[in-house]
Design a protein around this motif. Structure first.
Motif, PDB file in Angstrom:
ATOM      1  N   ALA A  65       0.850  -1.185   0.000  1.00  0.00           N
ATOM      2  CA  ALA A  65       0.000   0.000   0.000  1.00  0.00           C
ATOM      3  C   ALA A  65       0.889   1.238   0.000  1.00  0.00           C
ATOM      4  N   PRO A  66       0.374   2.376  -0.462  1.00  0.00           N
ATOM      5  CA  PRO A  66       1.177   3.598  -0.484  1.00  0.00           C
ATOM      6  C   PRO A  66       1.739   3.924   0.890  1.00  0.00           C
ATOM      7  N   GLY A  67       3.033   4.160   0.946  1.00  0.00           N
ATOM      8  CA  GLY A  67       3.662   4.534   2.197  1.00  0.00           C
ATOM      9  C   GLY A  67       3.906   3.402   3.168  1.00  0.00           C
ATOM     10  N   LYS A  68       3.631   2.169   2.732  1.00  0.00           N
ATOM     11  CA  LYS A  68       3.796   1.020   3.621  1.00  0.00           C
ATOM     12  C   LYS A  68       4.741   0.005   2.997  1.00  0.00           C
ATOM     13  N   GLU A  69       5.228  -0.886   3.833  1.00  0.00           N
ATOM     14  CA  GLU A  69       6.092  -1.948   3.335  1.00  0.00           C
ATOM     15  C   GLU A  69       5.264  -3.056   2.693  1.00  0.00           C
ATOM     16  N   ARG A  70       5.940  -3.820   1.853  1.00  0.00           N
ATOM     17  CA  ARG A  70       5.283  -4.972   1.242  1.00  0.00           C
ATOM     18  C   ARG A  70       4.890  -5.956   2.336  1.00  0.00           C
ATOM     19  N   ASP A 103      -7.700  -2.985   1.946  1.00  0.00           N
ATOM     20  CA  ASP A 103      -7.098  -3.937   1.008  1.00  0.00           C
ATOM     21  C   ASP A 103      -6.489  -3.231  -0.203  1.00  0.00           C
ATOM     22  N   THR A 104      -6.685  -1.937  -0.295  1.00  0.00           N
ATOM     23  CA  THR A 104      -6.145  -1.170  -1.416  1.00  0.00           C
ATOM     24  C   THR A 104      -4.622  -1.242  -1.434  1.00  0.00           C
ATOM     25  N   ALA A 105      -4.072  -1.682  -2.559  1.00  0.00           N
ATOM     26  CA  ALA A 105      -2.625  -1.856  -2.679  1.00  0.00           C
ATOM     27  C   ALA A 105      -2.310  -2.346  -4.087  1.00  0.00           C
ATOM     28  N   VAL A 106      -1.010  -2.371  -4.380  1.00  0.00           N
ATOM     29  CA  VAL A 106      -0.535  -3.079  -5.568  1.00  0.00           C
ATOM     30  C   VAL A 106      -0.226  -4.508  -5.136  1.00  0.00           C
ATOM     31  N   TYR A 107      -0.794  -5.453  -5.832  1.00  0.00           N
ATOM     32  CA  TYR A 107      -0.629  -6.871  -5.492  1.00  0.00           C
ATOM     33  C   TYR A 107       0.373  -7.509  -6.449  1.00  0.00           C
ATOM     34  N   HIS A 108       1.323  -8.246  -5.853  1.00  0.00           N
ATOM     35  CA  HIS A 108       2.362  -8.930  -6.629  1.00  0.00           C
ATOM     36  C   HIS A 108       2.340 -10.410  -6.298  1.00  0.00           C
ATOM     37  N   CYS A 109       2.675 -11.216  -7.291  1.00  0.00           N
ATOM     38  CA  CYS A 109       2.893 -12.628  -7.001  1.00  0.00           C
ATOM     39  C   CYS A 109       4.380 -12.924  -7.151  1.00  0.00           C
ATOM     40  N   GLY A 110       4.814 -13.945  -6.428  1.00  0.00           N
ATOM     41  CA  GLY A 110       6.216 -14.329  -6.480  1.00  0.00           C
ATOM     42  C   GLY A 110       6.362 -15.828  -6.347  1.00  0.00           C
TER      43      GLY A 110
END
Length: 120
Positions: A37-42, A85-92
């Motif tokens: 999320a903006p301003g937060k850690e993954r 839940d707003t954020a950029v979601y990544h898979c790894g």
């Protein structure tokens, strides 16, 4: 080795989205979803190791991670979405089944991410 996420978008609180993560160049049975999320850690969201699934507490009962081996795709079904839940979601790709799935340092091959925005 490449991961491509899709399925994000703008949804109202209480709505649903299904994210997809398509893998190419490899097959892995150990995958995870994280978000930033903006301003937060993954932060860890969900992981799947063979038939076992794991979730952060705040999404348990709302999110479901699954995999379609034939399509080499991992999904994240998100229901009852909340503004937090707003954020950029990544898979790894988890590097080893024995590694801690909740630590992003244990993953590689991150995709570009997909934006999820929950807002009225």
């Amino acid at each position: 080795v490449k991961l491509v996420e899709s399925g994000g978008g703008l949804v109202q609180p209480g709505g649903s989205l299904r994210l997809s993560c398509v893998a190419s160049g490899f097959t892995s049975y150990y995958m995870g979803w994280f978000r930033r999320a903006p301003g937060k850690e993954r932060e860890f969201v969900a992981a799947i190791k063979l038939a076992s699934t794991y979730y952060r507490d705040s999404v348990k009962g709302r999110f479901t991670i699954s995999r379609d081996n034939a399509k080499n795709t991992v999904y994240l079904q998100m229901n009852s979405l909340k503004p937090e839940d707003t954020a950029v979601y990544h898979c790894g790709r988890l590097l080893s089944i024995s590694f801690d799935y909740s630590r992003s340092q244990n993953y590689d091959s991150w995709g570009q991410g997909t934006q999820v925005t929950v807002s009225s």
